[in-house]
Scaffold this active site. Structure first.
Site, PDB file in Angstrom:
ATOM      1  N   TYR A 189       1.410 -12.241  -7.310  1.00 46.09           N
ATOM      2  CA  TYR A 189       1.753 -10.832  -7.507  1.00 46.09           C
ATOM      3  C   TYR A 189       1.963 -10.027  -6.227  1.00 46.09           C
ATOM      4  O   TYR A 189       2.937  -9.297  -6.101  1.00 46.09           O
ATOM      5  CB  TYR A 189       0.657 -10.146  -8.336  1.00 46.09           C
ATOM      6  CG  TYR A 189       0.811  -8.647  -8.396  1.00 46.09           C
ATOM      7  CD1 TYR A 189       1.787  -8.069  -9.207  1.00 46.09           C
ATOM      8  CD2 TYR A 189       0.004  -7.808  -7.617  1.00 46.09           C
ATOM      9  CE1 TYR A 189       1.954  -6.685  -9.245  1.00 46.09           C
ATOM     10  CE2 TYR A 189       0.168  -6.430  -7.660  1.00 46.09           C
ATOM     11  CZ  TYR A 189       1.135  -5.879  -8.467  1.00 46.09           C
ATOM     12  OH  TYR A 189       1.309  -4.527  -8.498  1.00 46.09           O
TER      13      TYR A 189
ATOM     14  N   GLY B 269       0.821  -1.205   0.000  1.00 47.14           N
ATOM     15  CA  GLY B 269       0.000   0.000   0.000  1.00 47.14           C
ATOM     16  C   GLY B 269       0.849   1.246   0.000  1.00 47.14           C
ATOM     17  O   GLY B 269       1.704   1.418   0.869  1.00 47.14           O
TER      18      GLY B 269
END
Ligand code: AMP
Length: 472
Positions: A257, A43
């Site tokens: 991923y 993030g």
């Protein structure tokens, strides 16, 4: 997480990282800062740290990357024995400081902080129920719904309130909660999102990924189990199992991923998995070529695996600008094109005149691979064979991964050869779902593969008229 807006539909748009620490005698704010730094890939939109000193919780959070959000002074002013932290990611323009976490509230039990990774699937219904009985909300986050529910159940102990809340909420959640003197870690009954525990001296650390434990010098103990509530305070670590899972449904896309290769999640090291995906890809699609190049960084381990298995030399044919974050606000197609060029540049000297296998982890809309194939052709590459270490992404995720709306997913709308033509590759190969699951042997039935298979472990219904999702 929040509900973001893209293409006119409400859709979850967050991937996040959470961190928690109980370690008296250490600088918990500083350790949380380092832990969040290690989770930055999860993030990049906002970061926050809440620290508890036995009497109160102090909070610092803002939009931006971890080193932008916290100065040395800010960190040094946050003193205590316990802390939680959060990094949040969103690709849409709907980012708002209000949605930054941790959230810290006052309730009858005192102060309560919360950091959440994942996405609840029955939040609309829960929010309406809470609103109709007088609750007020300051953000659009489903995390605020969780805090509200915990506060409502606070006649009992905090652990009991959390248990009752877990019965109400559905979907994906890895949570860290903080009171003035206690840390609680919770993983949803399906174990969608990762969460692990480590020891640090006489204390404990919890984190989304084990790479954050390594960074702060904590010793990995174990993953938080699906449906488990772990309580950590001066009396030690206690565990309670609330809801037995119907099945485990760890997100398989974490391995493909999201997660860092140095992390081990639910006993599988991410780098090892990606390497094996490369071996598997080579077994399924042995291409006659001169070079194997990765799309760095997410394609690197699988490209190495592909090169190992085929004997084709591995080369770094695309250079990544290390100073570009994982994602980018990309409001227009022009900006998206520019973003790919800013991020990755081909090395002409390595590539010219060669037949190249380019390995990436996934194709979502096809923007990246289309641009990269064109860039390789511009460098005089003779043939580009595009290999993906995942099956085609055909469905949206409602459990906390930002995959585009189905209308934008290239594999949801085109056949294999149409995709190949659209990205301009000479050949195109996606790893099979069976091949992906083979990596996990006997554990293969414990993953959520919804984005590849369309099988949603927690059912999601999308009424045609609104495009909004809800739970059946
Ligand atoms: P696209 O250009 O839309 O096809 O996206 C594919 C590229 O984005 C690949 O290089 C992936 O490594 C990367 N990617 C895959 N999933 C995500 C995600 N959830 N968020 C951001 N990037 C992603």
């Amino acid at each position: 997480m929040t509900l973001g807006h893209q293409s006119g539909t409400d859709k979850p748009k967050d991937e996040c990282g959470v961190f928690g620490i109980y370690a008296p005698g250490t600088n918990v704010a500083r350790l949380t800062y380092y832990g969040l730094y290690a989770l930055q890939h999860r993030g990049q939109e906002s970061a926050g740290i809440a620290v508890a000193d036995g009497d109160r919780i102090q909070l610092s959070k803002a939009m931006g990357l971890v080193p932008e959000v916290f100065s040395a002074d800010t960190i040094d002013n946050l003193s205590g024995d316990l802390a939680i932290g959060h990094v949040r990611y969103s690709t849409t323009g709907s980012s708002s400081p209000l949605n930054a976490q941790p959230l810290v509230f006052r309730y009858t039990g005192g102060q309560l902080g919360l950091a959440h990774n994942g996405n609840l699937t029955n939040v609309t219904e829960l929010r309406s129920q809470l609103l109709s009985t007088g609750s007020i909300f300051q953000s659009s986050t489903d995390s605020e719904v969780v805090v509200n529910l915990i506060a409502r159940y606070s006649q009992s102990t905090l652990e009991e309130a959390v248990m009752k809340t877990m019965i109400d909420i559905k979907g994906a959640y890895s949570l860290v909660l903080l009171t003035e003197d206690k840390l609680i870690a919770v993983r949803d009954p399906y174990g969608f999102r990762p969460l692990c525990i480590g020891s640090l001296g006489n204390g404990y650390v919890v984190a989304s990924e084990s790479c954050a434990l390594d960074t702060v010098g904590a010793k990995f103990l174990r993953d938080v189990e699906p449906g488990e509530i772990v309580t950590i305070d001066s009396t030690g670590l206690k565990s309670a199992h609330v809801l037995p899972a119907k099945c485990r449904a760890h997100c398989i896309f974490e391995y493909i991923y999201v997660a860092r290769p140095d992390s081990t999640i639910d006993n599988y090291n991410v780098n090892r998995v990606r390497r094996k995906l490369g071996h598997q890809l080579a077994a399924e699609f042995p291409v006659d070529a001169d070079l194997v190049i990765p799309v760095p960084d997410s394609g690197t381990a699988s490209a190495r695996g592909y090169a190992e298995a085929t004997g084709i030399p591995f080369e770094e044919g695309l250079m990544k600008n290390r100073y570009i974050g994982r994602t980018f606000i990309q409001p227009s197609q022009d900006m998206r094109d520019l973003a790919v060029r800013l991020k990755l540049n081909p090395v002409r000297e390595v590539l010219e005149g060669k037949r190249v296998v380019m390995v990436d982890d996934s194709i979502v809309r096809g923007t990246t691979s289309g641009k990269l194939v064109a860039m390789l052709h511009d460098c005089g590459v003779k043939e580009v064979h595009m290999c993906l270490s995942s099956p085609p992404v055909i469905r949206s995720c409602y459990y906390g991964i930002d995959t585009s709306d189905e209308k934008e997913l290239i594999a949801a709308n085109m056949q294999l050869d149409e995709i190949r033509q659209s990205i301009g590759a000479d050949s195109l190969h996606y790893l099979s779902l069976e091949g992906l699951l083979d990596i996990f042997d006997d554990y293969r039935d414990n993953f959520c593969t919804a984005c590849f298979s369309g099988i949603y472990p927690v059912e999601v219904v999308k009424p045609k008229d609104t495009g909004k999702y809800s739970l059946e």
